[in-house]
Design a protein around this motif. Structure first.
Motif, PDB file in Angstrom:
ATOM      1  N   ASN A  44       1.327  -1.050  -0.291  1.00 38.74           N
ATOM      2  CA  ASN A  44      -0.408   0.098   0.140  1.00 38.74           C
ATOM      3  C   ASN A  44       1.053   1.205  -0.169  1.00 38.74           C
ATOM      4  O   ASN A  44       0.681   2.674   0.521  1.00 38.74           O
ATOM      5  CB  ASN A  44      -1.273  -0.380   1.474  1.00 38.74           C
ATOM      6  N   SER A  45       1.993   1.224  -0.704  1.00 43.64           N
ATOM      7  CA  SER A  45       2.482   2.193  -0.606  1.00 43.64           C
ATOM      8  C   SER A  45       3.782   1.924  -1.492  1.00 43.64           C
ATOM      9  O   SER A  45       4.272   1.137  -2.442  1.00 43.64           O
ATOM     10  CB  SER A  45       3.681   2.638   0.483  1.00 43.64           C
ATOM     11  N   ASP A  46       3.924   3.659  -2.734  1.00 49.41           N
ATOM     12  CA  ASP A  46       4.918   3.842  -3.414  1.00 49.41           C
ATOM     13  C   ASP A  46       6.510   2.841  -3.126  1.00 49.41           C
ATOM     14  O   ASP A  46       6.849   3.344  -2.133  1.00 49.41           O
ATOM     15  CB  ASP A  46       4.348   4.727  -4.312  1.00 49.41           C
ATOM     16  N   GLY A  47       7.152   2.595  -4.102  1.00 48.89           N
ATOM     17  CA  GLY A  47       8.637   2.564  -4.218  1.00 48.89           C
ATOM     18  C   GLY A  47       8.954   1.604  -3.124  1.00 48.89           C
ATOM     19  O   GLY A  47       7.861   0.502  -2.859  1.00 48.89           O
ATOM     20  N   GLU A  48       9.945   1.433  -2.756  1.00 52.50           N
ATOM     21  CA  GLU A  48      10.381   0.695  -2.315  1.00 52.50           C
ATOM     22  C   GLU A  48      11.149   0.657  -0.826  1.00 52.50           C
ATOM     23  O   GLU A  48      11.583   2.152  -0.800  1.00 52.50           O
ATOM     24  CB  GLU A  48      11.461  -0.419  -2.884  1.00 52.50           C
ATOM     25  N   LEU A  49      11.035  -0.119  -0.354  1.00 54.25           N
ATOM     26  CA  LEU A  49      12.072   0.074   1.350  1.00 54.25           C
ATOM     27  C   LEU A  49      13.525   0.446   1.053  1.00 54.25           C
ATOM     28  O   LEU A  49      14.245  -1.189   0.280  1.00 54.25           O
ATOM     29  CB  LEU A  49      11.770   0.408   2.391  1.00 54.25           C
ATOM     30  N   PHE A  50      14.559   0.624   0.743  1.00 58.34           N
ATOM     31  CA  PHE A  50      15.838   0.764   0.493  1.00 58.34           C
ATOM     32  C   PHE A  50      17.190   0.188   2.111  1.00 58.34           C
ATOM     33  O   PHE A  50      17.437   1.362   2.692  1.00 58.34           O
ATOM     34  CB  PHE A  50      15.886   1.836  -0.562  1.00 58.34           C
TER      35      PHE A  50
END
Length: 255
Positions: A44-50
């Protein structure tokens, strides 16, 4: 890009076998290894966790030819190039070295005079190092005095630090580049190997671990965080204790 005609692998050179580099004398390593990025998709969130990244191994490819067959011994050449352990590699005329192992097969039919062979080496730790160690030394450092020194690498470095103590069972505290460290009950001398994350003394040339007596005391840092050296200017500061000498092998690294 520098141009070379010969290289050393382990204790022998290509020219010892009558060979020469045929890449028009140009080094053909991958200039920067690939970055292996670590991330995780988010619900439910754009992108990714780096999470971070690491460098992949460095590949060095060379085209060579045997041009002086009077020096060539096929069995000795195979034994040299086929070593299964990592060996130091450096171009003749350069001042840096890197640990490599062979990364491709070789066609023995190409050993004849003038035929071109393709050699590939892989360096699992993708850093070049100076052939000659760079050592920084400070005798009898005073407490709370900043001692500056420089390194010339193009990435951070993991030094080998030797602290020589005055007295017996002395608690020592020091700072390197903003991080503070404690060593409890220090006697004589102690080594801090930042690359291998080891702390030890030498007894009859045997390493005796002292890791439990070492800790990083800087705020929000893991206890066993080790010093790093920055590109360019660095500093050492004694905060507590009495040292007769500080010796830092800077272990400079180059991409």
């Amino acid at each position: 890009m520098s141009r070379y005609l010969d290289f050393k692998l382990g204790n022998k050179k290509l020219s010892d076998f009558g060979g020469v580099i045929m890449n028009d004398g140009e080094c053909t390593e991958n200039y920067l290894p690939s970055l292996n990025l670590k991330s995780q998709s988010l619900v439910n969130s754009d992108g990714e966790l780096f999470y971070g990244s690491k460098l992949d191994p460095k590949i060095i490819d060379e085209k060579i030819a045997i041009i002086d067959t009077s020096k060539f011994n096929e069995d000795e050449f195979k034994a040299w190039i086929n070593c299964r352990e990592q060996q130091w590699f450096n171009y003749i005329g350069d001042n840096k070295k890197i640990k490599v192992v062979r990364n491709n097969s070789l066609d023995s039919s190409l050993y004849s005079d003038g035929e071109i062979m393709e050699l590939s080496f892989i360096a699992h730790k993708p850093y070049w190092q100076p052939i000659d160690d760079k050592i920084w030394t400070q005798n009898t450092p005073s407490v709370n005095i900043v001692y500056k020194f420089n390194i010339n690498s193009n990435t951070d470095s993991l030094p080998l630090i030797k602290l020589e103590c005055i007295g017996n069972k002395v608690d020592t505290k020091f700072e390197i580049n903003g991080l503070q460290f404690n060593i409890k009950n220090m006697t004589t001398e102690i080594y801090i190997d930042c690359e291998h994350e080891a702390v030890y003394t030498l007894v009859n040339d045997e390493k005796l671990t002292r890791l439990s007596e070492f800790e990083c005391v800087s705020l929000n840092k893991f206890k066993y965080t080790f010093p790093k050296l920055n590109i360019g200017e660095n500093y050492f500061k004694l905060l507590k204790g009495s040292l007769s000498r500080v010796i830092i092998n800077t272990n400079e690294r180059y991409l």
